[in-house]
Design a protein around this motif. Sequence first.
Motif, mmCIF file in Angstrom:
data_model
loop_
_atom_site.group_PDB
_atom_site.id
_atom_site.type_symbol
_atom_site.label_atom_id
_atom_site.label_comp_id
_atom_site.label_asym_id
_atom_site.label_seq_id
_atom_site.Cartn_x
_atom_site.Cartn_y
_atom_site.Cartn_z
ATOM 1 N N PHE A 1 37.604 25.573 64.468
ATOM 2 C CA PHE A 1 38.690 24.629 64.237
ATOM 3 C C PHE A 1 39.576 25.084 63.081
ATOM 4 O O PHE A 1 39.100 25.458 62.014
ATOM 5 N N ARG A 2 40.885 25.051 63.291
ATOM 6 C CA ARG A 2 41.925 25.415 62.339
ATOM 7 C C ARG A 2 41.957 26.903 62.023
ATOM 8 O O ARG A 2 42.757 27.346 61.194
ATOM 9 N N GLY A 3 41.118 27.678 62.694
ATOM 10 C CA GLY A 3 41.162 29.112 62.494
ATOM 11 C C GLY A 3 42.054 29.788 63.519
ATOM 12 O O GLY A 3 42.733 29.141 64.317
ATOM 13 N N ASP A 4 42.073 31.112 63.464
ATOM 14 C CA ASP A 4 42.685 31.909 64.523
ATOM 15 C C ASP A 4 41.886 33.204 64.622
ATOM 16 O O ASP A 4 40.786 33.302 64.054
ATOM 17 N N HIS A 5 42.399 34.191 65.328
ATOM 18 C CA HIS A 5 41.605 35.392 65.583
ATOM 19 C C HIS A 5 41.229 36.146 64.312
ATOM 20 O O HIS A 5 40.211 36.856 64.284
ATOM 21 N N GLY B 1 41.641 33.282 50.141
ATOM 22 C CA GLY B 1 42.895 33.868 50.593
ATOM 23 C C GLY B 1 43.065 33.804 52.097
ATOM 24 O O GLY B 1 44.169 33.550 52.602
ATOM 25 N N GLN B 2 41.973 34.027 52.818
ATOM 26 C CA GLN B 2 42.017 33.941 54.279
ATOM 27 C C GLN B 2 42.357 32.524 54.724
ATOM 28 O O GLN B 2 43.186 32.317 55.616
ATOM 29 N N HIS B 3 41.716 31.544 54.107
ATOM 30 C CA HIS B 3 41.993 30.155 54.473
ATOM 31 C C HIS B 3 43.423 29.762 54.103
ATOM 32 O O HIS B 3 44.100 29.048 54.856
ATOM 33 N N ALA B 4 43.888 30.229 52.946
ATOM 34 C CA ALA B 4 45.266 29.925 52.543
ATOM 35 C C ALA B 4 46.269 30.531 53.517
ATOM 36 O O ALA B 4 47.309 29.932 53.823
ATOM 37 N N ALA B 5 45.952 31.715 54.029
ATOM 38 C CA ALA B 5 46.883 32.424 54.916
ATOM 39 C C ALA B 5 46.891 31.869 56.338
ATOM 40 O O ALA B 5 47.945 31.833 56.990
ATOM 41 N N TYR B 6 45.736 31.424 56.818
ATOM 42 C CA TYR B 6 45.633 31.132 58.250
ATOM 43 C C TYR B 6 45.198 29.709 58.600
ATOM 44 O O TYR B 6 45.314 29.299 59.753
ATOM 45 N N PHE B 7 44.693 28.931 57.636
ATOM 46 C CA PHE B 7 44.135 27.619 57.962
ATOM 47 C C PHE B 7 45.217 26.602 58.325
ATOM 48 O O PHE B 7 44.910 25.561 58.907
#
Length: 292
Positions: A40-44, A195-201
């Motif tokens: 949920f709320r992620g991507d590839h 950083g990953q969550h900030a970029a893609y969440f």
Amino acid sequence: MRRSIVRTVSWEGTVQQVWDYPAPAAAADRAPTIVMVHGFRGDHHGLELLVEELPMHRVLLADLPGFGQGQELPGTHDVAAYARFIRACVLGLAAGTDDRVVLLGHSFGSVVAAEAAVAEPGIVRALVLVNPISTPALEGPSRLASRLAEAYYVAADRLPERAGLALLSNAVIVRGMSVFMATTKDRSLRRWIHGQHAAYFSSFASRRVVLEAFRASISGTVRDQAAYLGMPVLLVAAEQDPIGSAKSQHELANLVPQATLRMIPGVGHLIHYEKPHEAALLIEEFLDVISV
């Protein structure tokens, strides 16, 4: 990073993107294709570390409709719709390898993967569920956090459109979610995860998409389909998962006819970020045992 080919899939009036990571020529005829489903709320991007740790396999990894580069659906974004989409990916892009397809889902993706596997069991040779959703969100070990999350999404739904979007994308709240889920003591890894969550969440197509998907994420678990999973199933669970306790993972394993449960210590709900190597070793061991 492994090179990929971006495939375009026309599906139910939308255009969706699937990242296709080819297997080495030496393994192409014997290693099973793995179709991955993010949470949920992620991507590839969220599963790319796991892709790197499975270099001998062809991997198909899509953005679920409405997230990342996935187009918003005209209908409801729920488990049934996402499961139909994943089946379309398997049928359309893994054609000719149906008897060797392994379906892998992380977190909410485990619920989607389980439903897809049950709907058309002839397509999926084996199922791998990482951080599987083993108990309803509002009944799990972090019930208070789940109630707070529910209140957050309810507020985002009731606010005017622009204000609701701003709340859903609020950087401080996204960081709070990230802090709650990360368990690693490695400061550099924690910074990278944040950083990953900030970029893609907050990479979703609309407020409607994320609210519908949230409702789907709290309304079902893998337990709903467990008894109907006729293929070998690997559950890669975490001892410190705040969303699914170790006890509930064992209970889930007892409901699945051909389940193999493996617990990874020292990690919570972010196995795909914090322990991808360990997870990949368990996956390869599982595939060797069942001789996919």
